[in-house]
Scaffold this active site. Structure first.
Site, PDB file in Angstrom:
ATOM      1  N   ALA A 164       0.875  -1.170   0.000  1.00 46.23           N
ATOM      2  CA  ALA A 164       0.000   0.000   0.000  1.00 46.23           C
ATOM      3  C   ALA A 164       0.916   1.224   0.000  1.00 46.23           C
ATOM      4  CB  ALA A 164      -0.876  -0.015   1.241  1.00 46.23           C
ATOM      5  N   GLY A 214       0.648  -4.900   0.961  1.00 51.74           N
ATOM      6  CA  GLY A 214      -0.565  -4.933   0.144  1.00 51.74           C
ATOM      7  C   GLY A 214      -0.334  -5.578  -1.209  1.00 51.74           C
ATOM      8  N   GLU A 265      -0.682  -9.157  -0.580  1.00 54.42           N
ATOM      9  CA  GLU A 265      -2.113  -9.378  -0.287  1.00 54.42           C
ATOM     10  C   GLU A 265      -2.949  -9.317  -1.563  1.00 54.42           C
ATOM     11  OE1 GLU A 265      -1.801  -6.271   2.697  1.00 54.42           O
ATOM     12  OE2 GLU A 265      -2.512  -7.677   4.217  1.00 54.42           O
ATOM     13  N   GLU A 309       4.740  -5.039   7.077  1.00 57.93           N
ATOM     14  CA  GLU A 309       4.015  -3.980   7.792  1.00 57.93           C
ATOM     15  C   GLU A 309       4.515  -3.781   9.218  1.00 57.93           C
ATOM     16  OE1 GLU A 309       2.596  -6.356   5.929  1.00 57.93           O
ATOM     17  OE2 GLU A 309       0.959  -5.507   4.732  1.00 57.93           O
TER      18      GLU A 309
END
Ligand code: HXC
Length: 257
Positions: A65, A108, A111, A131
């Site tokens: 992200a 992300g 993911e 993260e």
């Protein structure tokens, strides 16, 4: 349609989406999410498209992200807006999606690869959930999908230390279905997607639903769900055609009905 963060093309009966934010290693910001939803919706509406390939660049599938976009956010705001929940729609794509991963698939990015139905990796791929090194935890499904994909030991190892695993370890762990040379990656993914697109659409979509059900329910309910879908496919023209073609020793001509 013109996209700012994606390259969207059709190759035969396959939709090809390439994440295209090279300056940020394809970090996933709100524009990527909005455009990915639009691209998927367009491919779902297109009867000629039977499967989708999602890829990035040679250097990065996606490095996570967008940290610069997230940095100033406050709890109350992201809680009230249910930040990240929009990715659920991406994960719920009904046509099969293959992730073709080269380079970094982190946070992300990892993911997003796991939201796809399966992952084909280049030998250069690196997966991780870093993260924890930013003072947060996975937020787009990493703690859940990675654990289901590779089991508790490996998921804990990756999520608690933030380390990366290479393509060979990812394949051994069950996160990745195939590993290929970097220059073969897109062709391999497109060929798999084209094969899927050549098959009966209702049976492909039901097969996807049935496998996904295995993550949501008990064995008994899952078996019942599978059997009912199996029964229902006998109402399709494609079941008649597929079995007749086998008996008549010819190739089936599926009409996706
Ligand atoms: C924003 C990013 C980014 C990211 C890289 N960049 N990752 N920008 N968000 N996630 C930017 C860098 O700032 C830099 O731009 C450019 O991309 C190139 O990156 P470098 O770091 O210079 O490249 P390199 O030295 O090769 O290192 C590659 C890397 C490193 C190891 C992948 O970039 C990295 O550690 N990235 C962050 C990985 C990460 O922590 N991901 C998880 C994010 S959190 P500039 O302009 O600065 O030079 C997350 C939560 C998901 O994903 C769930 C909630 C939404």
């Amino acid at each position: 349609m013109a996209y700012e963060t994606l390259i969207v093309e059709t190759r035969g009966n396959v939709g090809l989406v390439t994440l295209n934010r090279p300056q940020a290693l394809n970090a996933l910001n709100s524009t990527v999410l909005k455009e990915l939803k639009e691209a998927y919706a367009a491919f779902h509406a297109d009867e000629t498209v039977g499967a989708i390939v999602l890829t990035g660049s040679e250097r990065a599938f996606a490095a996570g992200a967008d940290i610069k976009e997230m940095q100033p956010l406050e709890f109350a705001d992201i809680y009230k807006s249910d930040f990240i929940s929009g990715w659920d729609e991406v994960a719920k794509a009904r046509k099969p999606v293959i992730a073709a991963v080269s380079g970094f698939a982190l946070g992300g990015g990892c993911e997003l690869a796991m939201m796809c139905d399966f992952v084909i990796a280049s030998e250069t791929a690196k997966f991780g959930q870093p993260e924890i090194t930013l003072g947060v935890i996975p937020g787009m499904g990493g703690s859940q999908r990675l654990t289901r994909a590779v089991g508790k030991a490996k998921a804990m190892d990756l999520i608690l230390t933030g380390r990366m695993m290479d393509a060979a370890e990812a394949e051994r762990s069950g996160l990745v279905s195939r590993v290929v040379a970097p220059e073969r990656l897109i062709d391999e993914a497109l060929a798999a997607a084209e094969k899927i697109a050549s098959l009966s659409r209702p049976s492909v979509m039901m097969a996807k639903e049935a496998v996904n059900r295995a993550f949501e329910t008990t064995l008994e309910e899952g078996l019942r769900f599978e059997r009912r879908l199996f029964h229902s496919l006998f109402a399709t023209d494609d079941q008649k055609e597929g079995m007749a073609a086998f008996v008549e020793k010819r190739k089936p001509a599926f009409t996706h009905r």
